[in-house]
Design an enzyme around this catalytic site. Structure first.
Site, PDB file in Angstrom:
ATOM      1  N   GLN B  89     121.371  61.705  93.468  1.00  0.00           N
ATOM      2  CA  GLN B  89     120.125  62.126  92.806  1.00  0.00           C
ATOM      3  C   GLN B  89     120.266  63.493  92.133  1.00  0.00           C
ATOM      4  OE1 GLN B  89     117.119  61.895  95.900  1.00  0.00           O
ATOM      5  NE2 GLN B  89     117.480  59.721  96.226  1.00  0.00           N
ATOM      6  N   HIS B 154     117.031  64.076  97.436  1.00  0.00           N
ATOM      7  CA  HIS B 154     115.772  64.825  97.569  1.00  0.00           C
ATOM      8  C   HIS B 154     115.909  66.282  97.132  1.00  0.00           C
ATOM      9  CE1 HIS B 154     114.248  61.729 100.766  1.00  0.00           C
ATOM     10  NE2 HIS B 154     114.836  61.159  99.738  1.00  0.00           N
ATOM     11  N   GLU B 249     102.400  60.823  97.355  1.00  0.00           N
ATOM     12  CA  GLU B 249     101.191  61.658  97.395  1.00  0.00           C
ATOM     13  C   GLU B 249     100.908  62.404  96.092  1.00  0.00           C
ATOM     14  OE1 GLU B 249     101.601  64.414 100.638  1.00  0.00           O
ATOM     15  OE2 GLU B 249     101.409  62.845 102.164  1.00  0.00           O
ATOM     16  N   TYR B 259     101.461  70.604 104.019  1.00  0.00           N
ATOM     17  CA  TYR B 259     101.148  69.268 103.515  1.00  0.00           C
ATOM     18  C   TYR B 259     101.727  68.149 104.392  1.00  0.00           C
ATOM     19  CZ  TYR B 259      98.432  71.634 100.234  1.00  0.00           C
ATOM     20  OH  TYR B 259      97.433  72.412  99.715  1.00  0.00           O
ATOM     21  N   TYR B 270     112.062  53.531 106.009  1.00  0.00           N
ATOM     22  CA  TYR B 270     112.596  52.383 105.280  1.00  0.00           C
ATOM     23  C   TYR B 270     113.015  51.331 106.288  1.00  0.00           C
ATOM     24  CZ  TYR B 270     112.531  55.122 101.070  1.00  0.00           C
ATOM     25  OH  TYR B 270     112.109  55.866 100.003  1.00  0.00           O
TER      26      TYR B 270
END
Lengths: 376, 376
Positions: B89, B154, B249, B259, B270
């Protein structure tokens, strides 16, 4: 996201609705749900109230009210109802028990009341009576919507008692061809009503003492309210109403406020064409949520049982055209998520039973009571 | 409701996505939208910034940044980028122009920064540089996420300037295997960052002066923020983040607030299994909205152009897995409606162009810039 076997979803959690011998299973995000037909052969059932021992008091729009036993067996029609004009959307509508029903056996019901015997000029009325030996006694009409009107549409008709049992709220409609009346206070068309259970007017209603205003009005600018409930944590009264084509609304109606119909709406005229001036206007309230396109929202209930712990405090709302159960997750007075569950039948009303299960009424000539419980 | 030709809807306003010679049409509730492929052959485009004369500065995750002309022609890769570790990523991520770009030609970009040359131990960094003659000059790294970490997941990486241009916000992720770090303040993992454009720390950041806390932190408990924008009317910064399986979100991150990740979430592991303790906990913020199942939410923008007047102030958010554009109608800081539009391609980012059209980046090896405008 629409949850149903017939919709191919590219996402992870597809949902299905599959039949077995005795019941069907509805797959949802948090639980598989068993959907049982508890009773059938009810002619457009509209309202349901839970009696003791699992019995239910059920209205049929066709003009009958009956007790349904816990095993689904239907009793004979209750006798002693007033004249009810059954016509198009009109007929016998909601039923609620007195907050002190165990002691007083009083019920409240709403219906299409004719101007005179046999007349097609009608409006929504609320009557109270004592239910004993399958018969209504001491019948008293405590409210009649003004004015009465030809045509048979948009009666509203849903009722709910306030959390403390002191007030009775009644949702009304614009009668289809009196839209503009929803913006003026000299009538009950397109209004939400607050009265005492004896029909008298609370002195703190917002328009009491205003010249020409109907004192029963709580809020105005509504199109057709057919679902109402009290939010468990707050005690606040919520209501859902049909939009035109699009713009079905969830509202948290506050005293004296204007909910905009027919000036502002997210919907449009059937067949296309704008209604009103757009989405919002100073002095008119936006909905908390809207369904566009319309599901033809009918009933609503806050889930407060113990069978679906993940759904505590969620709004459940039902669709006629949508043939669905919509679940709205709430953070206080805001919606933070929607799950849409396809039932494949027009749904008129949703109530939470004393057993924590979810009860639905289907809007068909062979109407049913469906019971939703977690699958084993 | 998912809007696409492939989904059979029982409701009135079905939507379709049909191809023509030069462009495709996406049918939505309020307008038919023309979807044009403005440019293609971009290797996982990630960020886009609008220059003058319709030109765009575009990043590709594969490590390139280029100017794309208004006709879609791609320039040569810009020279002078730092070493970027392209892995899973990670790679080159977002790009933003200096609020005074016309005068200073400064750009800001985020990328996967290796610990040392060729290392797979990386974290998200932000660099600034002056763009001149297709080359970066005076390159300066103004922020490096602490700690660096193996694995390539991430990274967060989305940036936005505050409404007044004084602060730069950067969304970060939990790096996949450092979830618990999102709850402690001694690192940048799973945090939202606020810095001055020179990389220095505003003295009014919420944890400045707290022992052991990283002073750049604005808010914490985030999983992977990859979309951010400033709300036009309020100037408030909003962010979207990936949930696990479910629980994507929308948040309105306030200074110093938690949060919830990985303690509270609407998602699950998963393959199933609970994450954390449930939906909510005292001291942790609920999202304003969540998508469950996940759309794998990537970019977000408030619509503030003049091409789609009915969408003014709406949040537009994009999905990788969902291959969609979600439109959230807002009433202040609450969502009152969602429309879900299927694009049939993984979408990485959405920005509103100076022309009021909507620009999307598709997340594919042959990635595209799509331009959405009202159909003629």
């Amino acid at each position: 996201m629409k949850k149903a076997l017939v919709l191919a979803s590219t996402l992870a959690f597809t949902a299905g609705y599959t039949a077995s011998a005795s019941a069907e299973t509805l797959q949802t995000r948090w639980a598989d749900i068993q959907v049982e037909t508890l009773s059938e052969g009810l002619n457009h059932p509209w309202g349901i109230a839970f009696l003791s021992n699992g019995r239910m008091l059920v209205t049929e729009r066709a003009g009958h009210m009956r007790i349904v036993e816990s095993d689904g067996n239907k009793g004979d029609p209750i006798e002693g109802l007033p004249e009810i004009k059954v016509m198009r959307q009109g007929g016998l509508m909601d039923v609620k028990l007195s907050p002190d029903y165990e002691n007083d056996q009083i019920i409240y019901f709403s219906y299409s009341e004719p101007e005179s015997e046999g007349s097609e000029i009608t409006s929504t009325a609320v009557a109270k009576a004592r239910l004993q030996d399958n018969t209504l006694h001491d019948l008293e009409v405590i409210f009649s919507q003004y004015p009465k009107e030809q045509g048979g549409r948009h009666y509203g008709g849903r009722m709910i008692f306030s959390a403390d049992g002191e007030y009775l709220f009644l949702g009304l409609g614009d009668r289809g061809d009196r839209q503009d009346d929803a913006q003026t206070l000299d009538n009950h068309t397109g209004k939400l009503i607050r009265i005492y259970p004896d029909g008298s007017v609370p002195e703190d209603n917002p328009f009491v003492g205003e010249e020409g205003a109907q004192p029963e009005i709580w809020s105005y600018g509504h199109r057709n309210i057919q679902g109402m409930d009290i939010q468990p944590d707050t005690g606040l009264m919520w209501a859902v109403e049909h939009g035109p084509q699009g713009g079905d609304e969830v509202n948290l109606p506050e005293a004296g406020k204007n909910y905009g119909w027919p000036v502002v709406t997210h919907g449009e005229q059937y067949g296309g064409g704008e209604v009103g001036i757009g989405f919002d206007k100073e002095g008119m309230e936006l909905p908390v949520w809207h369904w566009t396109p319309s599901i033809a929202v009918s009933g609503m209930a806050f889930y407060d049982g113990n069978q679906f712990p993940a759904w505590q405090g969620n709004i459940l709302a039902t669709g006629l055209r949508g043939q669905n159960l919509a679940r709205l997750e709430m953070d206080g007075d805001r919606v933070i998520h929607e799950e849409d569950m396809d039932l494949g039948q027009r749904i008129r009303e949703v109530r939470i039973g004393p057993d924590g299960n979810i009860y639905l009424l289907t809007d068909h000539e062979n109407g049913k009571i469906l019971r939703l419980s977690p699958a084993e």
